[in-house]
Design an enzyme around this catalytic site. Structure first.
Site, mmCIF file in Angstrom:
data_model
loop_
_atom_site.group_PDB
_atom_site.id
_atom_site.type_symbol
_atom_site.label_atom_id
_atom_site.label_comp_id
_atom_site.label_asym_id
_atom_site.label_seq_id
_atom_site.Cartn_x
_atom_site.Cartn_y
_atom_site.Cartn_z
ATOM 1 C CD GLU A 299 60.911 26.237 -4.241
ATOM 2 O OE1 GLU A 299 60.624 25.228 -3.570
ATOM 3 O OE2 GLU A 299 61.805 26.232 -5.125
ATOM 4 C CB THR B 192 60.922 11.229 -6.895
ATOM 5 O OG1 THR B 192 60.378 12.538 -7.074
ATOM 6 C CG2 THR B 192 61.610 11.124 -5.546
#
Length: 603
Positions: free
Chosen positions: A467, A578
């Site tokens: 992440e 997006t």
């Protein structure tokens, strides 16, 4: 008169005794209370909006393709007349699996230039959306890889349908659905997010199942707190994309109905929308700071809502955001992540190209591209922001890796998030429109950042990226904190591979994409779907039991495009929001009629 309906009361007010006057006043006040009470309990909130909101807030936004007078009359109608019922749409599961939408009607062909015409729009595309042969590559190995991605999509979809149909996401280990609180009571996020992916992959039976669910089960009258950002990019973006690809009016009508429900979020002193909105009849939005990536990631969808509805309110709302951002001071030219929607001032000076800031920058360059390169304000803002990012955030590690640090009030945090890895593709697609002397520099920078993000994958045991990864304390492109080691099926690294492949045709990007496919298959595929993992640095994987909807919308779509020919959703005609939902470039000729008749055949 009211007086004559009261027994024993004289028609003359002078003749009323005190007790009679008291009874009459009681009756009159009760009648007024009853009337106003009924008004506030009516189910259709548009009646309230007519009283309390401005005219630009209350116009229905679904406009058909009739004459100019018809459009003006349509804008006067209440919402319940302006929206088309989904039940009136055609083409459900039991019907033809063809991708051929119904042709434009005669009223569509005769529409005036200020009314959107789907037929005219299709005629103004430079290339067929699905290419000459649905983007099938000539190379057998590449085609085999593309077919593998398609199989992954079908596997993920089939398990979602089997165990979580109508819920927002699949929990593949426990084989049940997940709703969550992000969408304010809306359901079917994975369905809406998958519509265009299923369609471009030619999974038509699955697409028709999804369309039928939208037609019969998508309820937009939810009453809960929803993320304005997430509802816009997933639901509005997904519905708009499905409409532009298929011509199905169902998707357009749903998108515009939902878009109207988002407008109350902008009712703030500055016009900067709140981050959380109640989609019920009152449409209020919660207090607190607004996040740059959230209020800055509305432009593409809202401009298309204006184009389809002929209602300027959507474009006005997002242009007002730009006006405020241009007016306020920016530290070192940077845009901090938090802004007060009340005062219009930055709340704190934290700058990130990853989470909290990312897609604001993406929407600047994509707004310019989507405008057919006429939105000079977006262009100026994007390249100004990129210059500030290069000056303050772009760093080079001792090992030669280029990365984007985070900025906290002037102090650099040498961390880069997986979310920031979209920026390789973003800088790449904007390279050609920068200053001539910097175009190659931008393309090189895009390649360097994409390489760094690939390194974050190759340096893990699973070959999937964490992440967040750091560049301090001797670490490079690796997560040093346990809380950063997870991977939740994110698409951003693969997104940059896809863009860099299209821009350079360097075969390494397809090889890197295939490495990701193999890693997903080995570590994230479980018996009933795909799941994120909690630690990319151990081969003994622990799954998080969540098949994210963006895995279907973004990760698998970008992989499929990576292994397809460039004429599948060509960048000359499309930009991706997006959430990877393709939206067409808006050419003035859509409305001038300059290219009407040059129709590209329907797929």
């Amino acid at each position: 008169m009211v007086f004559r309906k009261l027994p024993g009361v004289s028609a003359s007010g002078m003749g009323l005794r005190l007790s009679q006057k008291f009874v009459f006043l009681l009756f009159l006040s009760g009648l007024v209370t009853l009337c106003f009470g009924a008004l506030f309990f009516l189910p259709d909130s548009v009646r309230l909006k007519r009283i309390f909101l401005s005219k630009t807030e209350i116009q229905p936004v679904t406009v058909g393709s009739g004459s100019e007078n018809d459009v003006r009359e349509h804008l006067k109608r209440p919402k319940e007349q302006g929206m088309t019922s989904a039940k009136g749409e055609t083409g459900t599961k039991g019907k033809s699996l063809s991708r051929k939408p119904s042709r434009a009607t005669s009223s569509d062909r005769g529409a005036n230039s200020d009314t959107f015409s789907y037929q005219k729009f299709r005629g103004c595309l430079l290339k067929a959306p699905l290419g000459r042969d649905n983007g099938k590559p000539g190379d057998p190995q590449t085609n085999e890889r593309r077919e593998k991605v398609k199989e992954m999509m079908k596997f993920a979809w089939d398990n979602y349908k089997r165990y979580a149909w109508g819920k927002n996401e699949l929990r593949p280990l426990t084989r049940n659905g997940h709703i969550g609180n992000m969408f304010g009571g809306l359901r079917g996020a994975s369905i809406i997010d998958s519509l265009d992916t299923l369609y471009i992959m030619g999974l038509m039976e699955e697409y028709n199942d999804a369309k039928e669910w939208v037609q019969t089960n998508l309820d937009l009258n939810s009453n809960g707190e929803a993320s304005l950002f997430e509802v816009n990019i997933r639901y509005v973006g997904g519905l708009l994309s499905a409409y532009y690809l298929t011509g199905e009016e169902l998707f357009k009508n749903k998108a515009m109905e939902l878009g109207e429900k988002l407008l109350p979020a902008f009712n703030t002193p500055t016009g900067i929308p709140r981050g959380v909105i109640n989609l019920g009849s009152w449409g209020w939005a919660s207090a607190g700071s607004s996040i740059l990536a959230e209020f800055g990631t509305l432009h593409l969808e809202f401009v298309h809502l204006t184009e389809l509805s002929n209602n300027p309110v959507y474009t006005e709302k997002v242009m007002n955001i730009r006006k405020l951002l241009n007016k306020i001071e920016k530290p070192h030219g940077l845009y901090p992540n938090f802004l007060s929607p009340v005062s219009g001032n930055w709340v704190q000076h934290h700058v990130s190209i990853g989470g909290l800031g990312d897609s604001f920058y993406e929407y600047l360059i994509k707004s310019y591209l989507m405008s057919d390169k006429t939105d000079d304000d977006a262009k100026r803002m994007y390249y100004g922001a990129l210059e500030a990012i290069e000056a303050n955030l772009v760093q080079k590690s001792p090992g030669g890796l280029t990365y984007m640090a985070e900025w906290r009030g002037g102090i650099l945090d040498h961390k880069m998030g997986h979310l920031a890895c979209f920026s390789g593709g973003m800088i790449g697609i904007g390279a050609d429109d920068g200053a001539p002397e910097k175009r190659q520099h931008y393309l090189d920078l895009a390649a360097e950042i994409t390489h760094t993000c690939h390194e974050s994958y190759t340096r893990s045991a699973t070959k999937l990226g964490p992440e967040a990864f750091r560049f301090d304390g001797g670490a490079e492109a690796t997560a040093t904190r346990l809380s950063d080691r997870y991977y939740i099926l994110r698409p951003e690294v693969i997104e940059s591979y896809m863009y860099m492949w299209r821009l350079t045709h360097d075969p390494k990007y397809r090889e890197w994409g295939w490495e990701a496919v193999e890693a997903l298959e080995q570590h994230c595929r479980v018996e009933s779907g795909f799941s994120g993992i909690r630690d990319v640095y151990t081969m003994t994987v622990s799954h998080d039991n969540m098949q994210q909807s963006f895995f279907l919308s973004e990760t698998l779509k970008y992989l499929y495009l990576l292994f397809s020919d460039d004429d599948l959703l060509p960048l000359e005609d499309w930009v991706f929001n997006t959430e990877a939902h393709p939206l067409p470039i808006i050419r003035k000729s859509f409305f001038s009629g300059a290219c009407y008749g040059l129709s590209i055949p329907f797929q």
